[in-house]
Design a protein around this motif. Structure first.
Motif, PDB file in Angstrom:
ATOM      1  N   ASP A 173      -2.570   0.917  -9.203  1.00 36.47           N
ATOM      2  CA  ASP A 173      -3.665   0.078  -9.011  1.00 36.47           C
ATOM      3  C   ASP A 173      -3.169  -0.947  -8.872  1.00 36.47           C
ATOM      4  OD1 ASP A 173      -5.701   2.071  -9.357  1.00 36.47           O
ATOM      5  OD2 ASP A 173      -5.433   1.938 -11.685  1.00 36.47           O
ATOM      6  N   ARG A 174      -1.959  -1.617  -9.693  1.00 40.30           N
ATOM      7  CA  ARG A 174      -1.343  -3.402  -9.547  1.00 40.30           C
ATOM      8  C   ARG A 174      -0.795  -3.290  -8.120  1.00 40.30           C
ATOM      9  NH1 ARG A 174       2.066  -2.078 -13.204  1.00 40.30           N
ATOM     10  NH2 ARG A 174       3.497  -2.173 -11.628  1.00 40.30           N
ATOM     11  N   LEU A 175      -0.229  -2.568  -7.772  1.00 40.06           N
ATOM     12  CA  LEU A 175       0.443  -3.489  -6.305  1.00 40.06           C
ATOM     13  C   LEU A 175      -0.424  -2.918  -4.893  1.00 40.06           C
ATOM     14  CD1 LEU A 175       3.703   0.011  -6.416  1.00 40.06           C
ATOM     15  CD2 LEU A 175       3.586  -2.242  -6.274  1.00 40.06           C
ATOM     16  N   LEU A 176      -2.242  -1.942  -5.647  1.00 39.09           N
ATOM     17  CA  LEU A 176      -2.956  -2.168  -4.236  1.00 39.09           C
ATOM     18  C   LEU A 176      -3.572  -3.605  -4.478  1.00 39.09           C
ATOM     19  CD1 LEU A 176      -5.000   1.462  -4.496  1.00 39.09           C
ATOM     20  CD2 LEU A 176      -3.426   0.826  -2.523  1.00 39.09           C
ATOM     21  N   ARG A 218       0.775  -1.415   0.521  1.00 36.69           N
ATOM     22  CA  ARG A 218      -0.168   0.167   0.126  1.00 36.69           C
ATOM     23  C   ARG A 218       0.641   1.523   0.054  1.00 36.69           C
ATOM     24  NH1 ARG A 218      -1.200   5.169   0.973  1.00 36.69           N
ATOM     25  NH2 ARG A 218      -0.617   4.603   3.106  1.00 36.69           N
ATOM     26  N   GLU A 219       2.081   1.526   0.984  1.00 38.71           N
ATOM     27  CA  GLU A 219       3.052   2.875   0.498  1.00 38.71           C
ATOM     28  C   GLU A 219       3.234   2.680  -0.299  1.00 38.71           C
ATOM     29  OE1 GLU A 219       3.688   4.525   3.386  1.00 38.71           O
ATOM     30  OE2 GLU A 219       2.042   3.452   4.843  1.00 38.71           O
ATOM     31  N   MET A 220       3.891   1.319  -1.221  1.00 35.17           N
ATOM     32  CA  MET A 220       4.962   1.389  -2.709  1.00 35.17           C
ATOM     33  C   MET A 220       3.547   1.756  -3.448  1.00 35.17           C
ATOM     34  SD  MET A 220       6.150  -2.034  -2.162  1.00 35.17           S
ATOM     35  CE  MET A 220       7.629  -2.064  -4.272  1.00 35.17           C
ATOM     36  N   ALA A 221       2.102   1.757  -3.753  1.00 34.98           N
ATOM     37  CA  ALA A 221       0.740   2.613  -4.101  1.00 34.98           C
ATOM     38  C   ALA A 221       0.996   3.802  -4.491  1.00 34.98           C
ATOM     39  CB  ALA A 221       0.270   1.765  -4.340  1.00 34.98           C
ATOM     40  N   ALA A 222       1.693   3.963  -3.037  1.00 44.47           N
ATOM     41  CA  ALA A 222       1.016   6.181  -2.957  1.00 44.47           C
ATOM     42  C   ALA A 222       2.420   6.455  -3.658  1.00 44.47           C
ATOM     43  CB  ALA A 222       1.216   6.185  -1.498  1.00 44.47           C
ATOM     44  N   GLN A 223       4.026   5.789  -3.330  1.00 44.05           N
ATOM     45  CA  GLN A 223       4.931   6.372  -3.715  1.00 44.05           C
ATOM     46  C   GLN A 223       4.759   6.002  -5.552  1.00 44.05           C
ATOM     47  OE1 GLN A 223       8.069   4.621  -2.476  1.00 44.05           O
ATOM     48  NE2 GLN A 223       7.606   4.919   0.101  1.00 44.05           N
ATOM     49  N   ALA A 224       4.086   5.384  -6.185  1.00 46.43           N
ATOM     50  CA  ALA A 224       3.957   5.348  -7.429  1.00 46.43           C
ATOM     51  C   ALA A 224       2.956   6.096  -7.907  1.00 46.43           C
ATOM     52  CB  ALA A 224       3.385   4.147  -7.597  1.00 46.43           C
ATOM     53  N   ARG A 225       2.000   6.260  -7.136  1.00 46.04           N
ATOM     54  CA  ARG A 225       1.191   7.161  -7.524  1.00 46.04           C
ATOM     55  C   ARG A 225       1.924   8.548  -7.633  1.00 46.04           C
ATOM     56  NH1 ARG A 225      -1.962  11.458  -6.542  1.00 46.04           N
ATOM     57  NH2 ARG A 225      -3.772  12.096  -7.108  1.00 46.04           N
ATOM     58  N   GLY A 226       2.453   8.971  -6.894  1.00 45.54           N
ATOM     59  CA  GLY A 226       2.633  10.472  -7.209  1.00 45.54           C
ATOM     60  C   GLY A 226       1.679  10.908  -5.643  1.00 45.54           C
ATOM     61  N   GLY A 227       2.778  12.611  -5.544  1.00 44.84           N
ATOM     62  CA  GLY A 227       1.756  13.789  -4.712  1.00 44.84           C
ATOM     63  C   GLY A 227       0.726  14.661  -6.152  1.00 44.84           C
ATOM     64  N   ILE A 269      -8.350   0.864   4.719  1.00 44.32           N
ATOM     65  CA  ILE A 269      -8.527   2.391   4.529  1.00 44.32           C
ATOM     66  C   ILE A 269      -8.254   3.054   3.588  1.00 44.32           C
ATOM     67  CG2 ILE A 269      -9.746   3.839   5.872  1.00 44.32           C
ATOM     68  CD1 ILE A 269     -10.266   2.564   8.249  1.00 44.32           C
ATOM     69  N   ASP A 270      -7.404   3.201   4.388  1.00 42.88           N
ATOM     70  CA  ASP A 270      -6.342   4.118   2.816  1.00 42.88           C
ATOM     71  C   ASP A 270      -6.152   3.374   1.789  1.00 42.88           C
ATOM     72  OD1 ASP A 270      -5.470   4.841   4.862  1.00 42.88           O
ATOM     73  OD2 ASP A 270      -3.362   4.535   5.039  1.00 42.88           O
ATOM     74  N   ALA A 271      -6.286   2.267   1.463  1.00 45.70           N
ATOM     75  CA  ALA A 271      -6.031   1.809  -0.221  1.00 45.70           C
ATOM     76  C   ALA A 271      -7.545   1.856  -0.584  1.00 45.70           C
ATOM     77  CB  ALA A 271      -6.032  -0.057  -0.306  1.00 45.70           C
ATOM     78  N   GLY A 272      -8.897   1.747  -0.013  1.00 45.54           N
ATOM     79  CA  GLY A 272     -10.074   2.233  -0.549  1.00 45.54           C
ATOM     80  C   GLY A 272     -10.338   3.608  -0.617  1.00 45.54           C
ATOM     81  N   THR A 273      -9.328   4.385  -0.098  1.00 43.56           N
ATOM     82  CA  THR A 273      -9.337   5.153  -0.247  1.00 43.56           C
ATOM     83  C   THR A 273      -8.544   5.279  -1.727  1.00 43.56           C
ATOM     84  OG1 THR A 273      -9.519   6.487   1.861  1.00 43.56           O
ATOM     85  CG2 THR A 273      -8.885   8.262   0.453  1.00 43.56           C
TER      86      THR A 273
END
Length: 519
Positions: free
Chosen positions: A186-189, A162-171, A214-218
């Protein structure tokens, strides 16, 4: 928004809406100098305590605030408790001791469920260790292989995905995010979801798994997914700070939530504050969002005074440091130094905020403290220019120009392109220590390095005026020809011309006096 369906009323009428506004009708105040000086004196004494927990407990609260003693102490316990570092976990896994890792994580879960001073122990360990770095992935995969029935191994793996997914998405905003980033997220999630679901099948009490879900759902997996995770998570631990904190993040208006939803969630959390006093901190989340603390362009005293209303109760280190940055950008050091200090109380590892606090200490006659803080940071990071530069400023504030000059020169050796340091060095020699030869040499360096900047020529004029030194007319002519392009530069030009006029008048008067004496 469906993610708070079980926590917030379906509709909120106009009559209901007003009471939910946490700041309605309230007025704050700016800290007085006397309050700040007293606060800093107490904070300085507390920071001399070596034990992190005792230092946190001994720290003063903001002036005039009404922080809950139980909540502040609980947050100190929460932030300062000993966590298992990832390096220790990796060493155990590499030595074939996955069973020992599982045993320790089981102890953490039991402790945070039964001991008041260990609340959030497992959640905080996940937050510290499983940050989404690619470097930790081989260890997590080995842990799952070596302990295939370990709920903790799968929860850690899913949390990290989930943390890797956030980094892949960027800010960036989604509209500004490349499609490839979204696909990676999406793949990491999906990988996170697989591991997290398996983890709670093996042990439904593992609370950080629900936080990640919860974070992944958001992020992408949807409202229904996050709803289910929040229901199951609060059923497992109704007083869990991490779960409520994630729900409040999800309820932010920027994600489609509302201030009303945030207020209701915080209110629900307070029902469990006796079981877990740090839930009290969540009551500041909605007021902070109401004044747009994270993106605040505050300038009026009335706006800034609302900080003391928002932080009348103890808050999280993250919100306190945001308040410090917002106050600093609005040129209110009395608020900035207090809120930076409180953020450091709960999170001493905030290096950037410590640098900002060093700068602000100089505004309140605490330059020696600032020097000591900068020296400590220099020992920890000898190649970092920032604390060297700030120590130089602090020495300068103390009137110790010799050590200030040494630090500015060292900062320039670490970062020769730092224009501000070179200009500060020249200004110090010219305006404070009156070391005219050093001022002149430094000004020559400024002009050589930055020939298109007006400050070097203005400083040259200041030296020629105050030493005095010949050549002021030539400097004025050059400045007028190259830099008289805006009101600020024109004001500087007028100041130099006025100085030249006074200098010429003084020379004329001296000549007249000599002539009269001779006659």
């Amino acid at each position: 928004m469906s993610h708070i369906a079980d926590l917030v009323p379906k509709t909120i009428s106009a009559q209901q809406e007003a009471p939910l506004r946490a700041l309605a009708g309230k007025h704050g105040h700016l800290f007085s100098n006397a309050e700040v000086y007293a606060f800093l004196a107490a904070a300085k004494q507390a920071e001399k305590i070596k034990d992190p927990l005792q230092r946190c407990l001994a720290y003063p609260d903001p002036p005039g605030s009404h922080w809950s003693h139980a909540a502040a102490n609980a947050y100190c316990q929460y932030r300062m408790q000993h966590l298992m570092p990832f390096a220790e976990l990796r060493s155990l896994i590499q030595n074939g001791q996955a069973a020992e890792v599982d045993r320790r994580f089981a102890q953490m879960l039991d402790a945070q469920s039964t001991q008041l001073n260990a609340r959030g122990l497992l959640d905080r360990t996940f937050e510290l260790d499983f940050d989404g770095s690619f470097d930790i992935r081989p260890t997590l995969d080995a842990w799952k292989r070596d302990s295939p029935k370990s709920a903790f191994a799968y929860a850690a793996s899913g949390y990290a995905y989930r943390e890797m997914a956030a980094q892949a998405r960027g800010g960036a905003y989604m509209a500004d995010t490349p499609a490839s980033n979204v696909e990676s997220m999406d793949r990491l999630l999906q990988q996170a979801d697989t591991d997290l679901r398996h983890a709670i099948e093996l042990n439904p009490r593992i609370t950080p798994a629900y936080v990640a879900m919860i974070d992944a759902g958001t992020m992408s997996l949807g409202d229904a997914y996050a709803d289910e995770a929040s229901r199951r998570g609060l059923a497992a631990d109704p007083a869990n700070f991490g779960i409520y904190d994630s729900l409040l993040w999800r309820a932010l208006p920027r994600w489609g939530g509302s201030l009303e939803a945030m207020t209701q969630l915080a209110s629900n959390a307070q029902a469990h504050a006796k079981e877990n006093p740090i839930l009290t901190l969540l009551s500041t989340k909605e007021p902070a969002e109401e004044i747009n603390l994270d993106d605040c362009d505050c300038h009026t005293a009335a706006q800034l005074a609302m900080y003391t209303v928002v932080f009348d109760q103890v808050s999280t280190a993250q919100l306190l440091l945001s308040a410090g940055h917002a106050a600093e950008s609005s040129h209110h050091p009395e608020l900035a130094v207090v809120y930076f200090s409180e953020a450091l109380r709960f999170d001493p590892d905030l290096a950037d905020e410590r640098l900002h606090r060093i700068y602000e200490l100089n505004n309140f006659d605490e330059s020696q403290w600032a020097v000591d803080e900068a020296s400590s940071m220099m020992q920890a990071a000898p190649q970092d220019e920032a604390p060297v530069k700030l120590r130089g400023y602090s020495y300068e504030a103390l009137g110790d120009y010799k050590h200030a000059g040494q630090d500015f020169e060292k900062a320039l050796s670490l970062n020769p392109d730092d224009e501000s340091v070179l200009m500060e060095l020249g200004s110090m020699y010219a305006h404070w220590s009156h070391e005219w030869d050093k001022a002149w040499d430094t000004d020559n360096r400024i002009i050589k390095a930055y020939p298109n900047e007006s400050y070097g020529w203005y400083l040259r004029g200041e030296i020629q005026k105050n030493q005095p030194r010949a050549g002021l007319q030539e400097t004025i002519d050059y400045f007028a020809a190259h830099f008289d392009t805006n009101p600020q530069a024109h004001k500087m030009l007028l100041q130099m011309r006025a100085a030249l006029a006074l200098q010429s008048r003084s020379v004329s008067q001296r000549s007249e006096m000599k002539s009269t004496t001779h006659d």
